[in-house]
Design an enzyme around this catalytic site. Structure first.
Site, PDB file in Angstrom:
ATOM      1  N   TYR A  76      -1.606  -6.400  17.155  1.00  0.00           N
ATOM      2  CA  TYR A  76      -1.868  -5.673  15.919  1.00  0.00           C
ATOM      3  C   TYR A  76      -3.202  -4.935  15.987  1.00  0.00           C
ATOM      4  O   TYR A  76      -3.282  -3.749  15.651  1.00  0.00           O
ATOM      5  CB  TYR A  76      -1.852  -6.657  14.748  1.00  0.00           C
ATOM      6  CG  TYR A  76      -2.108  -6.050  13.397  1.00  0.00           C
ATOM      7  CD1 TYR A  76      -1.132  -5.296  12.751  1.00  0.00           C
ATOM      8  CD2 TYR A  76      -3.318  -6.259  12.740  1.00  0.00           C
ATOM      9  CE1 TYR A  76      -1.361  -4.760  11.497  1.00  0.00           C
ATOM     10  CE2 TYR A  76      -3.559  -5.728  11.480  1.00  0.00           C
ATOM     11  CZ  TYR A  76      -2.569  -4.981  10.864  1.00  0.00           C
ATOM     12  OH  TYR A  76      -2.807  -4.447   9.610  1.00  0.00           O
ATOM     13  N   ILE A 136       0.833  -1.205   0.000  1.00  0.00           N
ATOM     14  CA  ILE A 136       0.000   0.000   0.000  1.00  0.00           C
ATOM     15  C   ILE A 136       0.867   1.255   0.000  1.00  0.00           C
ATOM     16  O   ILE A 136       0.607   2.209  -0.736  1.00  0.00           O
ATOM     17  CB  ILE A 136      -0.946  -0.017   1.218  1.00  0.00           C
ATOM     18  CG1 ILE A 136      -2.022  -1.094   1.026  1.00  0.00           C
ATOM     19  CG2 ILE A 136      -1.583   1.349   1.438  1.00  0.00           C
ATOM     20  CD1 ILE A 136      -2.881  -1.338   2.258  1.00  0.00           C
ATOM     21  N   LYS A 181      -9.328  -2.963   8.989  1.00  0.00           N
ATOM     22  CA  LYS A 181     -10.663  -3.376   9.403  1.00  0.00           C
ATOM     23  C   LYS A 181     -10.636  -4.234  10.662  1.00  0.00           C
ATOM     24  O   LYS A 181     -11.615  -4.307  11.394  1.00  0.00           O
ATOM     25  CB  LYS A 181     -11.373  -4.110   8.267  1.00  0.00           C
ATOM     26  CG  LYS A 181     -10.813  -5.472   7.870  1.00  0.00           C
ATOM     27  CD  LYS A 181     -11.597  -6.621   8.483  1.00  0.00           C
ATOM     28  CE  LYS A 181     -11.262  -7.966   7.893  1.00  0.00           C
ATOM     29  NZ  LYS A 181      -9.877  -8.390   7.913  1.00  0.00           N
ATOM     30  N   VAL A 195      -6.545  -6.570   1.036  1.00  0.00           N
ATOM     31  CA  VAL A 195      -5.720  -5.983  -0.020  1.00  0.00           C
ATOM     32  C   VAL A 195      -4.549  -6.924  -0.270  1.00  0.00           C
ATOM     33  O   VAL A 195      -3.806  -7.254   0.660  1.00  0.00           O
ATOM     34  CB  VAL A 195      -5.194  -4.588   0.376  1.00  0.00           C
ATOM     35  CG1 VAL A 195      -4.432  -3.958  -0.789  1.00  0.00           C
ATOM     36  CG2 VAL A 195      -6.346  -3.684   0.817  1.00  0.00           C
ATOM     37  N   ASN A 222       1.838   4.591   7.772  1.00  0.00           N
ATOM     38  CA  ASN A 222       1.421   3.366   7.097  1.00  0.00           C
ATOM     39  C   ASN A 222       2.160   2.119   7.566  1.00  0.00           C
ATOM     40  O   ASN A 222       1.594   1.031   7.574  1.00  0.00           O
ATOM     41  CB  ASN A 222       1.611   3.544   5.583  1.00  0.00           C
ATOM     42  CG  ASN A 222       1.522   2.241   4.823  1.00  0.00           C
ATOM     43  OD1 ASN A 222       0.451   1.654   4.688  1.00  0.00           O
ATOM     44  ND2 ASN A 222       2.662   1.771   4.323  1.00  0.00           N
TER      45      ASN A 222
END
Length: 256
Positions: free
Chosen positions: A152, A19, A140, A185, A88
């Protein structure tokens, strides 16, 4: 659409691949200057080749506050301004209640969360001058859970909380803060995770069929498009928002 990002200097942690790499490339296409904070030099070189005079890689891992401070200072020394920050970098390391420990949990939260604060803290004086923007890339899992990955998800949930907190704190400086929330993703890290299953192809097919919009994975470029829009003046009245780019995976009935 011209996003008016020409020569804007944007910091991207983990900006060399996945990403982050898509965000860096998208910024180059918009004429912006990505500052790629990522130890993956081989992948970073391929991005730098697209705009060698208007990009920079700082190949460090953001383990300590001093790493973030150094990255911000190097970016400012080279380009004289900072207009945006994309937090990110991170990885789903599967540190859960049963398969973890207090020490492992603390380490997981630290490496997935603390550098978000560190970079924002050290970039803030420059963002005040530019009335810049911050975009936090979350997950999400922060709102759905996943199972077996407490560290996480704790970090990802905190990122969403900090997005709202910073949006409030920085209103007086006209600095906008938003979060982008991906679901499924297909990045190199995602591919590595899929390969841990006995039948990776079947696991991937099972996941994909449950993504409502088109029964397909979200692309890194689609996450990048939302992120870059939020960095731009076209999003000038958007702040404190959690924006899901996930094909409806999180909120729509997956039986659809």
């Amino acid at each position: 659409m011209n996003l008016n990002l020409q020569d804007k200097v944007i910091l991207i942690s983990g900006g060399a691949k996945g990403i982050g790499g898509a965000i860096s490339l998208g910024l180059i296409e918009e004429g912006a200057i990505p500052i790629i904070i990522d130890p993956s030099e081989e992948e970073g070189v391929k991005i730098l080749e697209k705009a060698p005079l208007k990009s920079l890689q700082i190949p460090i891992r953001l383990s300590d506050p001093s790493d973030s401070q150094k990255a911000v200072e190097l970016a400012f020394e080279k380009f004289g301004r900072i207009d945006g920050l994309v937090n990110n970098a991170g990885a789903n390391d599967s540190i859960g209640l049963e398969n973890g420990s207090p020490g492992a949990f603390a380490e997981s939260v630290s490496k997935n969360l603390f550098h978000y604060y560190h970079l924002a803290h050290y970039a803030l004086p420059y963002l005040k001058k530019s009335k810049g923007a911050i975009v936090n890339i979350s997950s999400k899992t922060a709102v759905t859970g996943q199972g077996g990955t407490s560290g996480y998800t704790a970090a990802k949930g905190a990122q969403l909380s900090l997005t709202r907190e910073w949006a409030v704190e920085l209103l007086k400086y006209q600095i906008r803060v938003n979060a982008v929330i991906p679901a499924e993703v297909y990045t190199p890290l995602y591919q590595n995770w899929i390969q841990t299953f006995e039948n990776p192809e079947q696991k991937l097919a099972d996941i994909t069929k449950n993504i409502p919009l088109g029964n397909r994975m979200t692309t890194p470029e689609e996450i990048a498009a939302m992120t870059i829009f939020l960095l731009s003046e076209k999003a000038s009245h958007i702040t404190g928002q959690h924006l899901f780019v996930d094909g409806g995976y999180t909120h729509l009935d997956r039986s659809l």
